[in-house]
Scaffold this motif. Structure first.
Motif, PDB file in Angstrom:
ATOM      1  N   GLY A   1      38.820  42.285  46.118  1.00 16.36           N
ATOM      2  CA  GLY A   1      39.273  43.333  45.264  1.00 16.36           C
ATOM      3  C   GLY A   1      39.368  42.500  43.762  1.00 16.36           C
ATOM      4  N   GLU A   2      38.625  41.497  43.754  1.00 13.84           N
ATOM      5  CA  GLU A   2      38.731  40.735  42.382  1.00 13.84           C
ATOM      6  C   GLU A   2      37.044  40.541  41.961  1.00 13.84           C
ATOM      7  OE1 GLU A   2      42.437  38.168  42.909  1.00 13.84           O
ATOM      8  OE2 GLU A   2      40.626  37.131  43.296  1.00 13.84           O
ATOM      9  N   ALA A   3      37.234  40.088  40.527  1.00 11.94           N
ATOM     10  CA  ALA A   3      35.792  39.862  40.200  1.00 11.94           C
ATOM     11  C   ALA A   3      35.837  38.484  39.192  1.00 11.94           C
ATOM     12  CB  ALA A   3      35.299  41.042  39.210  1.00 11.94           C
ATOM     13  N   LEU A   4      34.671  37.646  39.440  1.00 10.07           N
ATOM     14  CA  LEU A   4      34.653  36.597  38.550  1.00 10.07           C
ATOM     15  C   LEU A   4      33.990  36.800  37.385  1.00 10.07           C
ATOM     16  CD1 LEU A   4      35.112  33.381  38.712  1.00 10.07           C
ATOM     17  CD2 LEU A   4      32.598  33.232  39.476  1.00 10.07           C
ATOM     18  N   VAL A   5      34.491  36.450  36.109  1.00  8.04           N
ATOM     19  CA  VAL A   5      33.982  36.777  34.942  1.00  8.04           C
ATOM     20  C   VAL A   5      33.692  35.376  34.259  1.00  8.04           C
ATOM     21  CG1 VAL A   5      34.295  37.608  32.468  1.00  8.04           C
ATOM     22  CG2 VAL A   5      35.381  38.781  34.835  1.00  8.04           C
ATOM     23  N   GLN A   6      32.437  35.421  33.656  1.00  2.00           N
ATOM     24  CA  GLN A   6      31.986  34.158  32.764  1.00  2.00           C
ATOM     25  C   GLN A   6      32.568  34.478  31.608  1.00  2.00           C
ATOM     26  OE1 GLN A   6      27.647  33.659  32.333  1.00  2.00           O
ATOM     27  NE2 GLN A   6      28.135  31.444  31.562  1.00  2.00           N
ATOM     28  N   VAL A   7      33.288  33.571  31.049  1.00  2.00           N
ATOM     29  CA  VAL A   7      33.969  33.899  29.783  1.00  2.00           C
ATOM     30  C   VAL A   7      33.170  33.620  28.629  1.00  2.00           C
ATOM     31  CG1 VAL A   7      36.103  33.274  28.364  1.00  2.00           C
ATOM     32  CG2 VAL A   7      36.426  33.544  30.825  1.00  2.00           C
ATOM     33  N   LYS A   8      32.811  34.542  27.792  1.00  3.10           N
ATOM     34  CA  LYS A   8      32.079  34.292  26.692  1.00  3.10           C
ATOM     35  C   LYS A   8      32.898  34.171  25.182  1.00  3.10           C
ATOM     36  CE  LYS A   8      27.965  34.820  28.624  1.00  3.10           C
ATOM     37  NZ  LYS A   8      26.935  33.621  28.603  1.00  3.10           N
TER      38      LYS A   8
ATOM     39  N   TRP B   1      28.960  45.890  39.373  1.00  4.28           N
ATOM     40  CA  TRP B   1      29.921  45.229  38.016  1.00  4.28           C
ATOM     41  C   TRP B   1      29.140  43.894  38.017  1.00  4.28           C
ATOM     42  CZ3 TRP B   1      33.059  47.140  34.705  1.00  4.28           C
ATOM     43  CH2 TRP B   1      33.980  47.993  35.206  1.00  4.28           C
ATOM     44  N   VAL B   2      28.466  43.489  38.765  1.00  5.96           N
ATOM     45  CA  VAL B   2      27.836  42.082  38.456  1.00  5.96           C
ATOM     46  C   VAL B   2      26.717  42.223  37.319  1.00  5.96           C
ATOM     47  CG1 VAL B   2      26.217  40.171  39.507  1.00  5.96           C
ATOM     48  CG2 VAL B   2      28.255  41.218  40.819  1.00  5.96           C
ATOM     49  N   GLY B   3      26.709  41.264  36.427  1.00  6.03           N
ATOM     50  CA  GLY B   3      25.922  41.427  35.361  1.00  6.03           C
ATOM     51  C   GLY B   3      26.344  42.308  34.001  1.00  6.03           C
ATOM     52  N   ARG B   4      27.463  42.896  34.119  1.00 13.43           N
ATOM     53  CA  ARG B   4      27.926  43.753  33.145  1.00 13.43           C
ATOM     54  C   ARG B   4      29.069  43.131  32.344  1.00 13.43           C
ATOM     55  NH1 ARG B   4      29.988  49.730  35.361  1.00 13.43           N
ATOM     56  NH2 ARG B   4      29.947  50.075  33.180  1.00 13.43           N
ATOM     57  N   ARG B   5      28.829  43.578  31.054  1.00 10.21           N
ATOM     58  CA  ARG B   5      29.585  42.886  29.867  1.00 10.21           C
ATOM     59  C   ARG B   5      31.001  43.485  30.049  1.00 10.21           C
ATOM     60  NH1 ARG B   5      28.445  43.924  25.082  1.00 10.21           N
ATOM     61  NH2 ARG B   5      28.292  42.063  23.944  1.00 10.21           N
ATOM     62  N   VAL B   6      32.014  43.063  30.113  1.00  5.58           N
ATOM     63  CA  VAL B   6      33.453  43.470  30.318  1.00  5.58           C
ATOM     64  C   VAL B   6      34.568  42.751  29.372  1.00  5.58           C
ATOM     65  CG1 VAL B   6      32.885  43.994  32.553  1.00  5.58           C
ATOM     66  CG2 VAL B   6      33.887  42.205  32.097  1.00  5.58           C
ATOM     67  N   ILE B   7      35.377  43.415  28.936  1.00  6.72           N
ATOM     68  CA  ILE B   7      37.054  42.774  28.673  1.00  6.72           C
ATOM     69  C   ILE B   7      38.033  42.820  29.922  1.00  6.72           C
ATOM     70  CG2 ILE B   7      36.695  43.126  26.294  1.00  6.72           C
ATOM     71  CD1 ILE B   7      38.436  45.652  26.516  1.00  6.72           C
ATOM     72  N   ILE B   8      38.960  42.125  29.876  1.00 12.99           N
ATOM     73  CA  ILE B   8      39.894  42.204  30.864  1.00 12.99           C
ATOM     74  C   ILE B   8      41.245  43.065  30.557  1.00 12.99           C
ATOM     75  CG2 ILE B   8      41.245  41.033  32.539  1.00 12.99           C
ATOM     76  CD1 ILE B   8      39.060  38.883  32.773  1.00 12.99           C
ATOM     77  N   ASN B   9      41.671  43.855  30.907  1.00 14.42           N
ATOM     78  CA  ASN B   9      42.902  44.493  30.744  1.00 14.42           C
ATOM     79  C   ASN B   9      44.096  43.479  31.211  1.00 14.42           C
ATOM     80  OD1 ASN B   9      45.453  45.838  30.318  1.00 14.42           O
ATOM     81  ND2 ASN B   9      44.673  47.889  31.654  1.00 14.42           N
ATOM     82  N   PRO B  10      45.002  42.764  30.385  1.00 12.50           N
ATOM     83  CA  PRO B  10      45.786  41.724  30.838  1.00 12.50           C
ATOM     84  C   PRO B  10      46.806  42.282  31.489  1.00 12.50           C
ATOM     85  CG  PRO B  10      45.889  42.163  28.604  1.00 12.50           C
ATOM     86  CD  PRO B  10      44.665  43.008  29.064  1.00 12.50           C
TER      87      PRO B  10
ATOM     88  N   ALA C   1      39.783  46.333  39.126  1.00 16.88           N
ATOM     89  CA  ALA C   1      40.606  47.179  38.602  1.00 16.88           C
ATOM     90  C   ALA C   1      40.713  47.238  36.939  1.00 16.88           C
ATOM     91  CB  ALA C   1      41.830  47.859  39.323  1.00 16.88           C
ATOM     92  N   ASN C   2      40.952  45.878  36.609  1.00 18.09           N
ATOM     93  CA  ASN C   2      41.363  45.809  35.283  1.00 18.09           C
ATOM     94  C   ASN C   2      40.240  45.344  34.489  1.00 18.09           C
ATOM     95  OD1 ASN C   2      43.923  45.348  36.921  1.00 18.09           O
ATOM     96  ND2 ASN C   2      44.647  44.948  34.780  1.00 18.09           N
ATOM     97  N   LEU C   3      38.701  45.679  34.948  1.00 17.88           N
ATOM     98  CA  LEU C   3      37.631  45.230  34.227  1.00 17.88           C
ATOM     99  C   LEU C   3      37.272  46.635  33.438  1.00 17.88           C
ATOM    100  CD1 LEU C   3      35.140  43.758  36.753  1.00 17.88           C
ATOM    101  CD2 LEU C   3      36.646  42.664  35.146  1.00 17.88           C
ATOM    102  N   TYR C   4      36.965  46.489  32.106  1.00 20.18           N
ATOM    103  CA  TYR C   4      36.658  47.402  31.226  1.00 20.18           C
ATOM    104  C   TYR C   4      35.308  47.276  30.458  1.00 20.18           C
ATOM    105  CZ  TYR C   4      37.292  51.517  28.237  1.00 20.18           C
ATOM    106  OH  TYR C   4      37.278  52.782  27.564  1.00 20.18           O
ATOM    107  N   ALA C   5      34.166  48.015  30.703  1.00 20.60           N
ATOM    108  CA  ALA C   5      32.974  47.764  30.081  1.00 20.60           C
ATOM    109  C   ALA C   5      33.059  48.055  28.627  1.00 20.60           C
ATOM    110  CB  ALA C   5      31.834  48.714  30.754  1.00 20.60           C
ATOM    111  N   ILE C   6      32.161  47.019  28.077  1.00 22.60           N
ATOM    112  CA  ILE C   6      32.489  47.169  26.544  1.00 22.60           C
ATOM    113  C   ILE C   6      30.762  47.488  26.100  1.00 22.60           C
ATOM    114  CG2 ILE C   6      34.038  45.238  26.115  1.00 22.60           C
ATOM    115  CD1 ILE C   6      31.934  43.231  25.792  1.00 22.60           C
ATOM    116  N   PRO C   7      30.574  48.116  24.894  1.00 23.47           N
ATOM    117  CA  PRO C   7      29.270  48.513  24.540  1.00 23.47           C
ATOM    118  C   PRO C   7      28.302  47.478  24.322  1.00 23.47           C
ATOM    119  CG  PRO C   7      31.266  49.923  23.348  1.00 23.47           C
ATOM    120  CD  PRO C   7      31.776  48.678  23.982  1.00 23.47           C
ATOM    121  N   ASP C   8      27.272  47.635  24.459  1.00 24.25           N
ATOM    122  CA  ASP C   8      26.075  46.668  24.150  1.00 24.25           C
ATOM    123  C   ASP C   8      25.943  46.140  22.676  1.00 24.25           C
ATOM    124  OD1 ASP C   8      25.284  46.512  26.811  1.00 24.25           O
ATOM    125  OD2 ASP C   8      23.673  47.862  26.603  1.00 24.25           O
TER     126      ASP C   8
END
Length: 355
Positions: free
Chosen positions: A41-48, A93-102, A143-150
């Motif tokens: 149920g989780e995702a690993l995000v490479q922080v930019k 979801w992999v490769g998508r640009r996202v923010i995390i809802n904290p 569930a806390n991932l939210y896609a951001i525009p390019d």
């Protein structure tokens, strides 16, 4: 970019801004730590990019009752790219640009099931109760991932999640701010306050912004404040009383605590609402009960937001109706200096760190 599921074959390391014990900025270390792994149920995000909040300072200093596994990685506001997903998560979801809802609801209590804000002991904040995003990688519920525009830069996107949801719920849901009302926003140079100025203006309210320097007054006016008050030069409550013809404002957005609480109460009109989302100068403040009941004032608490509220305000941000304010971008390795700047109030808007 490859998706990774389950336990990795070997432990990987990453750099992160961590502290091993509570205290001042000197406790922060830019160090190598194990890279997290996405579980079910989780995702690993490479922080930019990751933005700071005052919450990061309080967590580092030590919040009464908060018990952390050390070393702790703070950081509630993150923008990045999904590097991997755990079981039961769509690999799209992999490769998508996202923010995390904290805002991490438990997902099980009656409030979560009703689509409301989680109020049970299972509620957590990313970067406070669990490791956050001041690192090269972070793990969060999918569930806390939210896609951001390019067309949204990572630094700009990182300045959004915590402060905009906090300001939106406080003003629009809790205080029920309406068009034509007058609102006083304290500490206009802060992240939540700079978001709140824009939200209040968008709602059609008349906005007074209190801040500490002429430069910050100018920035607040640029964001949409109708009038500003330099609280270092005048008593802001007396100034509100004078400017409103002894009426006061309908809403005060408060997060300072004891240092401003009495003034915030005095600045309200009869039937006014004081909504608070923080306690920067301490947890306990005295309230004039005569003022409270005679003026029929409402005291309202607020924190974070529901998923629906988060989605509503993110839509306004990513459609450019609300604008994230980035003071400056710094390397993650300079995180101790960035936290010092934030603690001293030497910024307007958000300080953003890049790994």
């Amino acid at each position: 970019m490859q998706s990774r599921r389950g336990k990795q074959e070997r432990e990987k390391t990453m750099h992160a801004l961590v502290f091993y014990e509570h205290g001042g900025p000197e406790q922060l270390r830019y160090a190598g730590v194990p890279e997290p792994v996405a579980g079910p149920g989780e995702a690993l995000v490479q922080v930019k990019a990751a933005a700071l909040n005052h919450l990061d300072l309080w967590v580092r200093q030590g919040i009464p009752g908060l018990r952390l596994a050390m070393p702790h990685i703070g950081g509630s506001d993150v923008a990045g790219v999904v590097a991997a997903v755990g079981e039961d998560v769509d690999e799209a979801w992999v490769g998508r640009r996202v923010i995390i809802n904290p805002s991490l609801g438990c997902g099980r209590c009656e409030y979560c099931r009703a689509g409301q804000q989680c109020l049970c002991a299972g509620f957590h904040v990313f970067g406070e109760h669990v490791p956050g995003g001041l690192a090269e990688y972070a793990v969060a519920p999918a569930a806390n991932l939210y896609a951001i525009p390019d067309d949204f830069g990572f630094a700009e996107a990182a300045a959004v999640p915590l402060v905009y949801q906090t300001a939106w719920r406080a003003l629009m849901t809790q205080a029920r701010l309406r068009a034509g009302e007058r609102v006083l926003i304290l500490g206009a140079g802060g992240g939540v306050a700079s978001a709140a100025i824009q939200i209040a203006r968008l709602a059609g309210a008349y906005v007074y912004a209190a801040t500490s320097t002429p430069a910050k007054e100018r920035r607040a006016l640029e964001l949409g404040a109708d009038e500003t008050i330099n609280y270092r030069e005048v008593d802001f409550s007396k100034e509100i009383w004078r400017r409103t013809g002894k009426r006061g404002v309908d809403v005060v957005l408060e997060n300072v605590g004891p240092a401003t609480w009495a003034g915030s109460m005095r600045a309200l009109c009869r039937g006014g609402r004081l909504v608070t989302f923080g306690a920067t100068t301490g947890r306990f403040a005295e309230t004039d009960l005569n003022l409270l009941f005679w003026n029929q004032v409402s005291l309202i608490g607020s924190t974070m937001a529901t998923y629906a509220e988060f989605e509503a305000v993110m839509g306004l941000v990513f459609s450019r109706r609300l604008r994230p304010i980035v003071d400056r971008v710094m390397p993650l390795r300079d995180g101790a200096e960035a936290q010092r700047l934030l603690g001293a109030g030497e910024q307007f808007g958000k300080l953003v760190l890049e790994p």
